[in-house]
Design an enzyme around this catalytic site. Structure first.
Site, PDB file in Angstrom:
ATOM      1  N   SER A  93       2.345 -14.083   7.567  1.00  0.00           N
ATOM      2  CA  SER A  93       2.889 -13.205   6.538  1.00  0.00           C
ATOM      3  C   SER A  93       4.427 -13.258   6.551  1.00  0.00           C
ATOM      4  O   SER A  93       5.004 -14.339   6.453  1.00  0.00           O
ATOM      5  CB  SER A  93       2.346 -11.782   6.728  1.00  0.00           C
ATOM      6  OG  SER A  93       2.474 -11.026   5.548  1.00  0.00           O
ATOM      7  N   ASP A 149      -3.166 -13.702   2.629  1.00  0.00           N
ATOM      8  CA  ASP A 149      -2.414 -13.325   3.824  1.00  0.00           C
ATOM      9  C   ASP A 149      -3.153 -13.681   5.120  1.00  0.00           C
ATOM     10  O   ASP A 149      -4.332 -13.372   5.291  1.00  0.00           O
ATOM     11  CB  ASP A 149      -2.149 -11.820   3.778  1.00  0.00           C
ATOM     12  CG  ASP A 149      -1.044 -11.393   4.724  1.00  0.00           C
ATOM     13  OD1 ASP A 149      -1.168 -11.626   5.940  1.00  0.00           O
ATOM     14  OD2 ASP A 149      -0.049 -10.823   4.243  1.00  0.00           O
TER      15      ASP A 149
END
Length: 300
Positions: A38, A163
Protein backbone atom coordinates in the site's frame (compact mmCIF):
# COMPACT_ATOMS: atom_id res chain seq x y z
CA UNK A 1 24.89 -10.21 5.25
CA UNK A 2 21.73 -8.86 3.61
CA UNK A 3 19.01 -6.67 5.06
CA UNK A 4 15.38 -6.29 4.02
CA UNK A 5 13.08 -3.41 4.92
CA UNK A 6 9.36 -4.30 5.08
CA UNK A 7 7.10 -1.24 4.83
CA UNK A 8 3.41 -1.58 5.67
CA UNK A 9 0.32 0.42 4.71
CA UNK A 10 -1.36 3.28 6.53
CA UNK A 11 -2.50 6.10 4.24
CA UNK A 12 -1.06 9.47 5.24
CA UNK A 13 0.75 7.73 8.11
CA UNK A 14 3.21 6.57 5.48
CA UNK A 15 5.07 9.76 6.42
CA UNK A 16 6.06 7.96 9.63
CA UNK A 17 8.07 5.48 7.57
CA UNK A 18 10.08 8.27 5.97
CA UNK A 19 11.21 9.40 9.42
CA UNK A 20 12.07 5.80 10.30
CA UNK A 21 13.99 5.35 7.04
CA UNK A 22 15.94 8.54 7.66
CA UNK A 23 17.01 7.43 11.14
CA UNK A 24 17.98 3.97 9.90
CA UNK A 25 20.11 5.53 7.16
CA UNK A 26 21.76 7.91 9.64
CA UNK A 27 22.69 4.93 11.82
CA UNK A 28 24.21 3.00 8.93
CA UNK A 29 21.39 0.48 8.42
CA UNK A 30 21.03 0.01 4.65
CA UNK A 31 18.50 -2.16 2.80
CA UNK A 32 19.44 -4.74 0.19
CA UNK A 33 15.74 -5.46 -0.45
CA UNK A 34 12.63 -3.29 -0.10
CA UNK A 35 9.22 -4.93 0.35
CA UNK A 36 6.21 -2.60 0.42
CA UNK A 37 2.46 -2.78 0.88
CA UNK A 38 0.00 0.00 0.00
CA UNK A 39 1.57 3.35 0.96
CA UNK A 40 4.63 1.33 2.00
CA UNK A 41 4.89 0.29 -1.66
CA UNK A 42 4.99 3.97 -2.64
CA UNK A 43 7.83 4.66 -0.20
CA UNK A 44 9.72 1.49 -1.13
CA UNK A 45 9.46 2.16 -4.86
CA UNK A 46 10.67 5.72 -4.43
CA UNK A 47 13.61 4.81 -2.19
CA UNK A 48 14.66 2.11 -4.65
CA UNK A 49 14.90 4.62 -7.51
CA UNK A 50 17.99 6.10 -9.19
CA UNK A 51 20.55 8.16 -7.29
CA UNK A 52 21.95 8.05 -3.78
CA UNK A 53 19.78 6.84 -0.90
CA UNK A 54 20.50 10.01 1.10
CA UNK A 55 19.23 12.15 -1.76
CA UNK A 56 16.19 9.95 -2.35
CA UNK A 57 15.27 10.14 1.34
CA UNK A 58 15.59 13.92 1.36
CA UNK A 59 13.42 14.38 -1.73
CA UNK A 60 10.92 11.79 -0.47
CA UNK A 61 10.51 13.78 2.74
CA UNK A 62 10.04 16.93 0.67
CA UNK A 63 7.38 15.25 -1.46
CA UNK A 64 5.50 14.14 1.64
CA UNK A 65 5.67 17.61 3.19
CA UNK A 66 4.15 19.16 0.04
CA UNK A 67 1.47 16.53 -0.41
CA UNK A 68 -2.17 17.35 0.29
CA UNK A 69 -5.14 15.03 0.39
CA UNK A 70 -6.53 16.37 -2.88
CA UNK A 71 -3.30 15.38 -4.63
CA UNK A 72 -4.35 11.73 -4.26
CA UNK A 73 -8.02 11.91 -3.29
CA UNK A 74 -9.48 14.67 -5.46
CA UNK A 75 -13.27 14.88 -5.15
CA UNK A 76 -15.25 14.42 -8.38
CA UNK A 77 -18.97 14.57 -7.60
CA UNK A 78 -19.98 12.95 -10.88
CA UNK A 79 -17.73 10.01 -10.13
CA UNK A 80 -19.15 9.78 -6.60
CA UNK A 81 -22.69 9.67 -7.95
CA UNK A 82 -21.58 7.01 -10.42
CA UNK A 83 -20.04 4.95 -7.61
CA UNK A 84 -23.25 5.18 -5.58
CA UNK A 85 -25.28 4.04 -8.62
CA UNK A 86 -22.91 1.13 -9.23
CA UNK A 87 -21.46 2.57 -12.44
CA UNK A 88 -17.98 3.16 -10.97
CA UNK A 89 -15.66 0.78 -9.13
CA UNK A 90 -14.32 3.43 -6.76
CA UNK A 91 -15.02 6.90 -5.38
CA UNK A 92 -11.66 8.28 -6.59
CA UNK A 93 -10.11 7.76 -10.01
CA UNK A 94 -6.51 7.17 -8.95
CA UNK A 95 -5.15 9.65 -11.50
CA UNK A 96 -3.55 11.80 -8.81
CA UNK A 97 -1.52 8.88 -7.50
CA UNK A 98 -0.68 7.80 -11.05
CA UNK A 99 0.71 11.24 -11.96
CA UNK A 100 2.58 11.50 -8.65
CA UNK A 101 4.34 8.20 -9.33
CA UNK A 102 5.10 8.92 -12.99
CA UNK A 103 6.59 12.32 -12.20
CA UNK A 104 8.78 11.18 -9.32
CA UNK A 105 9.84 7.53 -9.40
CA UNK A 106 12.41 7.96 -12.19
CA UNK A 107 12.24 4.42 -13.64
CA UNK A 108 9.70 2.33 -15.53
CA UNK A 109 10.18 -1.31 -14.54
CA UNK A 110 10.55 -2.89 -11.10
CA UNK A 111 13.59 -4.82 -12.28
CA UNK A 112 15.31 -1.47 -13.01
CA UNK A 113 15.24 -0.41 -9.35
CA UNK A 114 18.62 0.49 -7.84
CA UNK A 115 17.65 -1.47 -4.71
CA UNK A 116 15.46 -4.51 -5.46
CA UNK A 117 11.81 -3.65 -4.82
CA UNK A 118 8.90 -6.01 -4.28
CA UNK A 119 5.34 -4.83 -3.70
CA UNK A 120 2.34 -6.81 -2.56
CA UNK A 121 -1.12 -6.87 -4.02
CA UNK A 122 -4.29 -8.96 -3.78
CA UNK A 123 -6.23 -10.79 -6.48
CA UNK A 124 -9.74 -9.39 -6.01
CA UNK A 125 -11.33 -12.57 -7.36
CA UNK A 126 -9.45 -15.21 -5.34
CA UNK A 127 -8.19 -13.20 -2.35
CA UNK A 128 -4.69 -14.51 -3.01
CA UNK A 129 -1.86 -12.28 -1.87
CA UNK A 130 0.71 -11.64 -4.59
CA UNK A 131 4.25 -10.28 -4.67
CA UNK A 132 5.11 -8.20 -7.73
CA UNK A 133 8.81 -7.90 -8.55
CA UNK A 134 8.88 -7.23 -12.29
CA UNK A 135 7.02 -5.27 -14.91
CA UNK A 136 5.74 -1.68 -14.87
CA UNK A 137 6.44 -0.11 -11.49
CA UNK A 138 3.59 2.42 -11.62
CA UNK A 139 0.85 -0.16 -12.14
CA UNK A 140 2.38 -2.41 -9.47
CA UNK A 141 2.39 0.36 -6.88
CA UNK A 142 -1.08 1.53 -7.88
CA UNK A 143 -2.35 -2.03 -7.45
CA UNK A 144 -0.71 -2.32 -4.03
CA UNK A 145 -2.36 0.93 -2.91
CA UNK A 146 -5.81 0.33 -4.44
CA UNK A 147 -8.00 0.37 -1.33
CA UNK A 148 -11.23 -1.36 -2.48
CA UNK A 149 -13.99 1.15 -3.14
CA UNK A 150 -11.63 4.08 -2.59
CA UNK A 151 -9.18 3.70 -5.51
CA UNK A 152 -9.86 1.66 -8.66
CA UNK A 153 -8.60 -1.91 -9.08
CA UNK A 154 -5.69 -2.39 -11.47
CA UNK A 155 -5.81 -4.87 -14.36
CA UNK A 156 -2.43 -6.58 -14.61
CA UNK A 157 -1.35 -9.92 -16.07
CA UNK A 158 -4.94 -11.07 -16.47
CA UNK A 159 -5.82 -10.37 -12.84
CA UNK A 160 -7.84 -7.69 -11.10
CA UNK A 161 -5.60 -6.39 -8.33
CA UNK A 162 -6.29 -4.34 -5.19
CA UNK A 163 -4.53 -3.32 -1.98
CA UNK A 164 -1.91 -5.78 -0.77
CA UNK A 165 -2.99 -5.33 2.85
CA UNK A 166 -6.10 -7.48 2.48
CA UNK A 167 -4.62 -10.55 0.77
CA UNK A 168 -3.67 -13.89 2.25
CA UNK A 169 0.10 -13.50 2.43
CA UNK A 170 2.56 -13.83 5.30
CA UNK A 171 4.84 -10.95 4.40
CA UNK A 172 7.51 -11.76 7.00
CA UNK A 173 7.72 -15.42 6.01
CA UNK A 174 7.97 -14.42 2.35
CA UNK A 175 10.75 -11.95 3.07
CA UNK A 176 12.71 -14.39 5.23
CA UNK A 177 12.50 -16.95 2.43
CA UNK A 178 14.41 -14.52 0.21
CA UNK A 179 17.53 -15.46 2.16
CA UNK A 180 18.13 -12.22 4.03
CA UNK A 181 19.88 -12.17 7.39
CA UNK A 182 17.93 -9.25 8.93
CA UNK A 183 14.40 -7.93 8.47
CA UNK A 184 13.43 -4.46 9.66
CA UNK A 185 9.65 -4.10 9.90
CA UNK A 186 8.52 -0.47 9.53
CA UNK A 187 4.86 -0.23 10.64
CA UNK A 188 3.12 3.03 9.77
CA UNK A 189 0.94 2.53 12.83
CA UNK A 190 -2.65 3.49 13.61
CA UNK A 191 -4.38 6.25 15.64
CA UNK A 192 -4.25 5.22 19.31
CA UNK A 193 -4.99 8.58 20.95
CA UNK A 194 -8.57 9.38 20.09
CA UNK A 195 -8.35 10.38 16.43
CA UNK A 196 -11.87 9.33 15.47
CA UNK A 197 -12.61 9.33 11.72
CA UNK A 198 -14.78 12.24 10.63
CA UNK A 199 -15.21 11.20 6.98
CA UNK A 200 -15.95 8.10 4.94
CA UNK A 201 -12.39 8.17 3.60
CA UNK A 202 -10.98 8.46 7.11
CA UNK A 203 -13.12 5.56 8.32
CA UNK A 204 -12.07 3.35 5.40
CA UNK A 205 -8.35 4.06 5.80
CA UNK A 206 -8.47 3.71 9.59
CA UNK A 207 -10.28 0.37 9.30
CA UNK A 208 -7.69 -0.87 6.81
CA UNK A 209 -4.85 0.30 9.08
CA UNK A 210 -6.35 -1.66 11.99
CA UNK A 211 -6.77 -4.74 9.80
CA UNK A 212 -3.15 -4.58 8.67
CA UNK A 213 -1.94 -3.96 12.21
CA UNK A 214 -3.70 -7.07 13.48
CA UNK A 215 -2.18 -9.08 10.64
CA UNK A 216 1.26 -7.76 11.53
CA UNK A 217 0.85 -8.75 15.18
CA UNK A 218 -0.14 -12.27 14.15
CA UNK A 219 2.76 -12.54 11.72
CA UNK A 220 5.30 -11.24 14.24
CA UNK A 221 3.98 -13.58 16.95
CA UNK A 222 4.10 -16.51 14.55
CA UNK A 223 7.41 -15.66 12.93
CA UNK A 224 9.79 -18.62 12.74
CA UNK A 225 12.12 -17.52 9.96
CA UNK A 226 15.90 -17.70 10.08
CA UNK A 227 16.39 -13.96 9.54
CA UNK A 228 16.63 -11.75 12.62
CA UNK A 229 13.44 -9.69 12.91
CA UNK A 230 13.63 -6.08 14.15
CA UNK A 231 10.28 -4.33 14.74
CA UNK A 232 10.73 -0.57 14.56
CA UNK A 233 8.36 0.89 17.18
CA UNK A 234 5.44 2.81 15.66
CA UNK A 235 4.63 6.28 16.93
CA UNK A 236 2.73 6.28 20.20
CA UNK A 237 0.63 8.09 21.22
CA UNK A 238 -0.68 8.93 17.76
CA UNK A 239 -3.74 11.11 17.18
CA UNK A 240 -3.51 11.54 13.39
CA UNK A 241 -5.99 9.97 10.98
CA UNK A 242 -4.62 8.01 7.98
CA UNK A 243 -6.59 10.48 5.85
CA UNK A 244 -4.98 13.59 7.38
CA UNK A 245 -2.10 14.97 5.28
CA UNK A 246 -1.61 18.13 7.34
CA UNK A 247 0.64 16.64 10.04
CA UNK A 248 3.45 15.30 7.86
CA UNK A 249 6.28 17.44 9.22
CA UNK A 250 5.45 16.46 12.80
CA UNK A 251 5.19 12.77 11.91
CA UNK A 252 8.54 12.85 10.12
CA UNK A 253 10.31 14.54 13.02
CA UNK A 254 8.79 12.33 15.71
CA UNK A 255 9.46 9.09 13.83
CA UNK A 256 13.05 10.07 13.12
CA UNK A 257 13.60 10.81 16.81
CA UNK A 258 11.90 7.71 18.24
CA UNK A 259 13.63 5.43 15.75
CA UNK A 260 17.00 6.96 16.63
CA UNK A 261 16.26 6.36 20.32
CA UNK A 262 15.37 2.76 19.54
CA UNK A 263 18.51 2.18 17.49
CA UNK A 264 20.64 3.66 20.26
CA UNK A 265 19.15 1.29 22.83
CA UNK A 266 16.87 3.70 24.68
CA UNK A 267 13.74 1.87 23.53
CA UNK A 268 14.63 -1.69 22.59
CA UNK A 269 11.69 -4.00 22.01
CA UNK A 270 11.94 -6.78 19.44
CA UNK A 271 8.58 -8.57 19.57
CA UNK A 272 4.87 -8.05 18.94
CA UNK A 273 4.35 -6.27 22.27
CA UNK A 274 5.34 -3.00 20.63
CA UNK A 275 2.44 -3.50 18.19
CA UNK A 276 -0.25 -4.24 20.82
CA UNK A 277 -3.56 -2.54 20.06
CA UNK A 278 -4.38 0.07 22.70
CA UNK A 279 -5.99 3.45 23.39
CA UNK A 280 -4.81 6.46 25.38
CA UNK A 281 -7.22 8.14 27.78
CA UNK A 282 -4.51 10.70 28.47
CA UNK A 283 -1.46 10.60 26.19
CA UNK A 284 1.80 10.54 28.21
CA UNK A 285 3.35 14.00 27.99
CA UNK A 286 6.98 13.29 28.74
CA UNK A 287 9.59 10.74 27.73
CA UNK A 288 9.78 9.63 31.36
CA UNK A 289 6.04 8.96 31.47
CA UNK A 290 6.18 6.99 28.22
CA UNK A 291 9.07 4.91 29.50
CA UNK A 292 7.45 4.31 32.90
CA UNK A 293 3.91 3.63 31.70
CA UNK A 294 4.08 2.17 28.18
CA UNK A 295 1.11 -0.03 28.99
CA UNK A 296 -1.26 2.87 29.79
CA UNK A 297 -4.61 2.31 28.14
CA UNK A 298 -3.77 -1.10 26.65
CA UNK A 299 -6.76 -3.05 25.45
CA UNK A 300 -6.58 -6.47 27.07
Amino acid sequence: MTTAFVLTGGGSLGAVQVGMLTALHEHGVRPDLLVGTSVGAVNAAYLGGPGRSADRLRTLASLWERMRRQDVFAVDLRRWFGAVRGARASFFDGEGLDQLLRRNLGYELLEQARIPVEVTSTDLVTGQGLVLDSGPVVSAVRASAAVPGVLPPVARDGRTLVDGAIGELDLLAHTAARGVSDIYLLPAGYPCAGARPTSALGAALTALSLLLHRQLMAQVNGYRGDARLHVVPPLCPLAVSPADFTQTATLLTRARGTTSDWLEGRHRLEDASVLALHVHHRPPHTAAERATHPEEGLIR
